[in-house]
Each structure stands twice: as C-alpha cells, then as structure tokens.
Design a protein around this motif. Structure first.
Motif, PDB file in Angstrom:
ATOM      1  N   LEU A 174       0.827  -1.208   0.000  1.00 19.67           N
ATOM      2  CA  LEU A 174       0.000   0.000   0.000  1.00 19.67           C
ATOM      3  C   LEU A 174       0.868   1.267   0.000  1.00 19.67           C
ATOM      4  O   LEU A 174       2.094   1.205   0.097  1.00 19.67           O
ATOM      5  N   SER A 175       0.200   2.423  -0.124  1.00 17.17           N
ATOM      6  CA  SER A 175       0.924   3.696  -0.177  1.00 17.17           C
ATOM      7  C   SER A 175       0.822   4.477   1.127  1.00 17.17           C
ATOM      8  O   SER A 175       1.519   5.467   1.313  1.00 17.17           O
ATOM      9  N   VAL A 176      -0.068   4.025   2.014  1.00 15.49           N
ATOM     10  CA  VAL A 176      -0.238   4.658   3.326  1.00 15.49           C
ATOM     11  C   VAL A 176      -0.523   3.566   4.350  1.00 15.49           C
ATOM     12  O   VAL A 176      -0.910   2.451   3.982  1.00 15.49           O
ATOM     13  N   PRO A 177      -0.344   3.842   5.639  1.00 13.03           N
ATOM     14  CA  PRO A 177      -0.661   2.841   6.669  1.00 13.03           C
ATOM     15  C   PRO A 177      -2.135   2.447   6.634  1.00 13.03           C
ATOM     16  O   PRO A 177      -3.006   3.273   6.389  1.00 13.03           O
ATOM     17  N   ILE A 178      -2.397   1.170   6.897  1.00 14.57           N
ATOM     18  CA  ILE A 178      -3.769   0.665   6.877  1.00 14.57           C
ATOM     19  C   ILE A 178      -4.582   1.273   8.019  1.00 14.57           C
ATOM     20  O   ILE A 178      -4.116   1.354   9.156  1.00 14.57           O
ATOM     21  N   GLY A 179      -5.791   1.703   7.686  1.00 14.79           N
ATOM     22  CA  GLY A 179      -6.700   2.234   8.697  1.00 14.79           C
ATOM     23  C   GLY A 179      -6.422   3.654   9.139  1.00 14.79           C
ATOM     24  O   GLY A 179      -7.060   4.152  10.066  1.00 14.79           O
ATOM     25  N   THR A 180      -5.504   4.333   8.468  1.00 16.82           N
ATOM     26  CA  THR A 180      -5.177   5.712   8.835  1.00 16.82           C
ATOM     27  C   THR A 180      -5.967   6.691   7.974  1.00 16.82           C
ATOM     28  O   THR A 180      -6.019   6.537   6.753  1.00 16.82           O
ATOM     29  N   VAL A 181      -6.576   7.662   8.602  1.00 18.18           N
ATOM     30  CA  VAL A 181      -7.329   8.685   7.870  1.00 18.18           C
ATOM     31  C   VAL A 181      -6.349   9.509   7.043  1.00 18.18           C
ATOM     32  O   VAL A 181      -5.214   9.762   7.455  1.00 18.18           O
TER      33      VAL A 181
END
Length: 330
Positions: A174-181
C-alpha cells in the motif's frame, strides 16, 4: 523564424500522428475487450447467486451492455469527443476522477523511479566506459546484464521478502498505513511506503541507460579531440568533465524520455506486487472486471504519457543537435 516554422511543422505532424494512433489503439482495445471471455455483468455482481436474470438484464441495460458493439463504441467515442469519459463500473465514479486520483499516485512513483534510473544509469555508464576492460567495468557490465534478465515482479517480491518481511525496514504494501485517515498520514509515512516500489521500478531503466552511455563514452575516448586533450596532459577526470559528460548527456536524456513506455509497463507489475493504488493497478482491475470506460480512459492517458515522452525526445534532438536540423532542411 525558420527554426520556429520547422518546430511548428514537426509538432503538427506529431499531433496528427497522435490522433491517428489514438483512434487505432482505442479501436483495438475495444475489440480485444469484446473478444475477452470476461462477462462485465458477472464481474460487476460478483459471485452472488441472488442476482436473477431480470436484474442482470437491468444492469446490462444501465451500462449499455445490451447494445451492439459498434453502437457502443460509437457512443463511447462521441462522448469522449464531448468531454464525457463515462463512469467506472468498479468505482461507481466518473472515469476522469478515478484516473486523476490514481495518476497522481503513479506519477510520484514513476517520477522518483525515472530520476533514479537516469542518474544512476548515467553515472555507472560513465564509470564503466572510462574504465573499459577493467574490473569495475566488468562488475557494472555483469550487474546490468543481470538486471535486464530479471523479471520486475520477481525483483519486487524479493525486495518485499528481504526488506519488508525479514528485516522489517519498510512496509509490505500500500501507499499509506492501513486504517489511517488521509489527513493523519504524514510525509514520512508516504516516503516509507514509496521507497521499495520506487527502488524496484528504477532498477528497470538503469541497464539501458548505463549500457548506452558506456558505449558512447568508449567511442568518445577514441575521438581526435580526446586524444589531443591527452597529448596536452589533461588527466582522465578533466577529460570526463570537460569532454565526455556534455557529449553523452543528450543521447542519455533522449533515451531516458524514450523509456516512458517501459516505465509505465513496469509500474503495472510493481503496483500489483506492492498493492500500490496507482494507475497500473487500476488498469489490471479494469481489464479483469470488464470495466470498459475506465480501461479505455487509462489507455488514452497512458498513450498520451508515452507519446509525450517520445515527442520530447525527438524535439530535444531537433533543437540541440544541428546535424538533425540540417538533415530536416535537406
């Protein structure tokens, strides 16, 4: 004035060729999708058995899938000419909105990889060419041949296993942490997620730039002006910076712009391996799920992206290299 007119004619020809190529590519893509065994309605509803024949017919009618292929293609093409790219069946959003979001993610990935591959390949090519036949040249030569013969997806999987799973230095996907707004995602998070995909993608283009630059450097070292510089007592470092770099820069830059197609193709595999939410991953999803509006939209954007790179490369040669301008006038 003559130079301006020449560039104007060149760009006009390029635009005409682009329009012709665009129509041909869109037509071929549409035909291939029609011949594909994938049923868009089945892909749309998934594996659910609760969707009856009437509901499937309504879905086909809603997306225009019940019309003859020729009518659907002409309707899509006329909509494109009017600025309406349609709605994605997968994302249930306008195609341009989906492409805009995905392309920005891919552009960051491809931009970093493009710069890295160009700089590293150029430097390694000069080092190898200036030390022809020596140990460092053989090492770089072997390294490039290994990279050329290594599949991109395998290299990505290897990097995930070593640097993400075993060492834990980088995130797995992914390109961002999972579950992070989105508003809580920091720049450091984005950088940590893009390093491995960008590194994997950059390694694709290093070999071509390096080997091409190496050959040019070897040729320049045999020219009369370099031999004269050696006779004057110039050392190798001075010759490289004063004579070699500026003479191999243009071919290397041109080749780098011509690598846009390889860069985009490599991004598809890299984004699949790292589950990176970019344009490459979107085109795979669109193809597997029969999302024709999204697939056709991505085809247009990717063609524009690659064609722009080729045009810039040709334009650089025409503007900078006087021999090509003279040949065109002749």
């Amino acid at each position: 004035m003559a130079k301006s007119n020449s560039i104007g004619r060149f760009l006009t020809k390029k635009i005409i060729k682009f329009i012709t190529l665009l129509v041909a590519v869109c037509l071929v893509t549409f035909i291939l999708m029609e011949l594909s065994p994938i049923d868009p309605v089945t892909a749309y509803v998934g594996a659910s058995t609760k969707v009856g024949a009437e509901q499937r017919a309504l879905i086909a009618e809603h997306w225009g899938l019940n019309k003859p292929p020729v009518e659907r293609f002409l309707a899509w093409f006329s909509s494109i000419l009017q600025g309406d790219w349609g709605t994605s069946m997968i994302y249930r959003r306008p195609v341009l909105e989906v492409i805009g979001q995905k392309f920005l993610s891919s552009l960051a990935l491809m931009g970093i990889a493009w710069i890295l591959s160009g700089v590293v390949g150029f430097v390694l090519g000069i080092v190898a060419g200036a030390n022809e036949g020596k140990t460092i040249d053989k090492i770089i030569h072997t390294y490039c041949y290994i990279l050329i013969s290594t599949p991109t997806f395998w290299l990505g999987i290897l990097f995930v296993m070593i640097f993400a799973v075993s060492l834990g230095w980088f995130p797995v996907a992914l390109s961002v942490p999972i579950g992070t707004v989105a508003k809580n995602v920091s720049l450091a998070d984005k950088i940590s997620h893009i390093i491995l995909p960008a590194l994997t993608l950059s390694l694709i283009g290093i070999s071509n730039i390096c080997m091409h630059t190496r050959q040019k450097v070897i040729e320049i070292f045999t020219t009369d002006y370099v031999l004269f510089a050696k006779a004057r007592g110039e050392n190798k470092k001075s010759i490289i910076f004063n004579h070699v770099v500026k003479n191999v820069s243009l071919p290397a830059i041109t080749l780098q712009f011509l690598s846009f197609s390889e860069l985009f193709g490599g991004a598809i595999f890299v984004e699949q391996v790292f589950s990176y939410p970019g344009l490459g991953r979107a085109v795979v999803q669109a193809g597997l799920k029969g999302d024709l509006p999204l697939l056709m939209g991505i085809v247009i954007i990717s063609l524009l992206f690659v064609y722009t790179g080729n045009t810039i490369a040709d334009l650089l040669y025409r503007v900078i290299d006087p021999r090509i301008r003279e040949a065109q006038r002749g």
